[in-house]
Structure formats: C-alpha cells, structure tokens
Write a protein that holds these residues in place. Structure first.
Motif, PDB file in Angstrom:
ATOM      1  N   ALA A  13       0.836  -1.204   0.000  1.00  0.00           N
ATOM      2  CA  ALA A  13       0.000   0.000   0.000  1.00  0.00           C
ATOM      3  C   ALA A  13       0.870   1.252   0.000  1.00  0.00           C
ATOM      4  O   ALA A  13       0.563   2.228  -0.698  1.00  0.00           O
ATOM      5  N   TYR A  70      -9.689   1.705   0.377  1.00  0.00           N
ATOM      6  CA  TYR A  70      -9.967   0.275   0.400  1.00  0.00           C
ATOM      7  C   TYR A  70     -11.476   0.101   0.462  1.00  0.00           C
ATOM      8  O   TYR A  70     -12.137   0.639   1.354  1.00  0.00           O
ATOM      9  N   LEU A  71     -12.040  -0.596  -0.509  1.00  0.00           N
ATOM     10  CA  LEU A  71     -13.484  -0.825  -0.615  1.00  0.00           C
ATOM     11  C   LEU A  71     -14.278   0.474  -0.480  1.00  0.00           C
ATOM     12  O   LEU A  71     -15.289   0.545   0.202  1.00  0.00           O
ATOM     13  N   GLU A  77      -6.432   3.312  -5.086  1.00  0.00           N
ATOM     14  CA  GLU A  77      -7.121   2.086  -4.679  1.00  0.00           C
ATOM     15  C   GLU A  77      -6.072   1.052  -4.268  1.00  0.00           C
ATOM     16  O   GLU A  77      -5.115   0.810  -5.010  1.00  0.00           O
ATOM     17  N   VAL A  78      -6.228   0.488  -3.081  1.00  0.00           N
ATOM     18  CA  VAL A  78      -5.299  -0.529  -2.590  1.00  0.00           C
ATOM     19  C   VAL A  78      -6.080  -1.752  -2.116  1.00  0.00           C
ATOM     20  O   VAL A  78      -7.234  -1.638  -1.715  1.00  0.00           O
ATOM     21  N   ASN A  79      -5.449  -2.889  -2.167  1.00  0.00           N
ATOM     22  CA  ASN A  79      -6.050  -4.123  -1.668  1.00  0.00           C
ATOM     23  C   ASN A  79      -5.475  -4.400  -0.285  1.00  0.00           C
ATOM     24  O   ASN A  79      -4.751  -5.370  -0.079  1.00  0.00           O
ATOM     25  N   ASP A  80      -5.764  -3.484   0.655  1.00  0.00           N
ATOM     26  CA  ASP A  80      -5.159  -3.547   1.983  1.00  0.00           C
ATOM     27  C   ASP A  80      -6.113  -2.966   3.026  1.00  0.00           C
ATOM     28  O   ASP A  80      -6.235  -1.759   3.159  1.00  0.00           O
TER      29      ASP A  80
END
Length: 113
Positions: free
Chosen positions: A39, A56-57, A94-97
C-alpha cells in the motif's frame, strides 16, 4: 511533540512538517500499524503534486502522501481532514489492503487485530 498530551494531532503534524523541508511527506499515524508495504509503494508511485489518499473498498484511509507545498498550507487548517477537504485535487489510490482502515487506539483494538 513534547506537548502531545494537551494538543491535537494536527499540532504534532505541523511540528513534523516544520522540522524538515521535503518534496513530499508520508503522514502515517502511529495508530495505523497494519498498513502493508504494498500500500505504501502504491501511494509513493504517484508524482506528488497533490495529496494521495489510499482507498480500500470505497473508504479513505492512512497513511496519506502530501506534496511539499502542504507544509505551509496546513498551517491554516484545524485538522488533516480539513486540509484534504480543501485541496483542489486528491489522488485516490485504490489498494487491496484493509490495514489502511485500521485504527488501533486501545489494547482491545490490538487484540482484535
């Protein structure tokens, strides 16, 4: 910040920004320890001409990357949130964390993490 117990987080941020001149500042609150290196790399991969905020989301989180120009602009703001709301543009990253949304303020928060 030697007066951290009787001041606000923005006061500590101002002291930190005033202590060093830089092209960019990574503002990482101490109560957000679960952020991954991926991130941080995602945030720092953008040219820092504007603030970069991890999402995130659909929810904004921390740390935040500020351009060097924020050093003086933040003086007039009551909080980092206010500074970001007044910014002419923000880089949404946008991060997947899920760690960017963490806020661990107590032993119970730490135990649940």
């Amino acid at each position: 910040n030697p007066d951290w117990a009787s001041t606000h987080m923005i006061d500590s941020l101002r002291l930190g920004l005033a202590s060093v001149e830089a092209a960019a500042y990574l503002v990482w609150p101490v109560d957000c320890p679960l952020v991954t290196l991926q991130a941080v790399h995602a945030l720092c991969s953008f040219p820092c001409r504007q603030a970069a905020v991890p999402y995130y989301l659909g929810r904004a989180g921390h740390p935040v990357l500020l351009p060097g120009t924020a050093r003086t602009a933040i003086e007039a703001c009551a909080s980092l949130r206010e500074h970001l709301s007044l910014a002419s543009s923000l880089q949404r990253v946008e991060v997947n964390d899920a760690g960017v949304l963490s806020n661990l303020n107590s032993l119970a928060d730490n135990a649940d993490a």
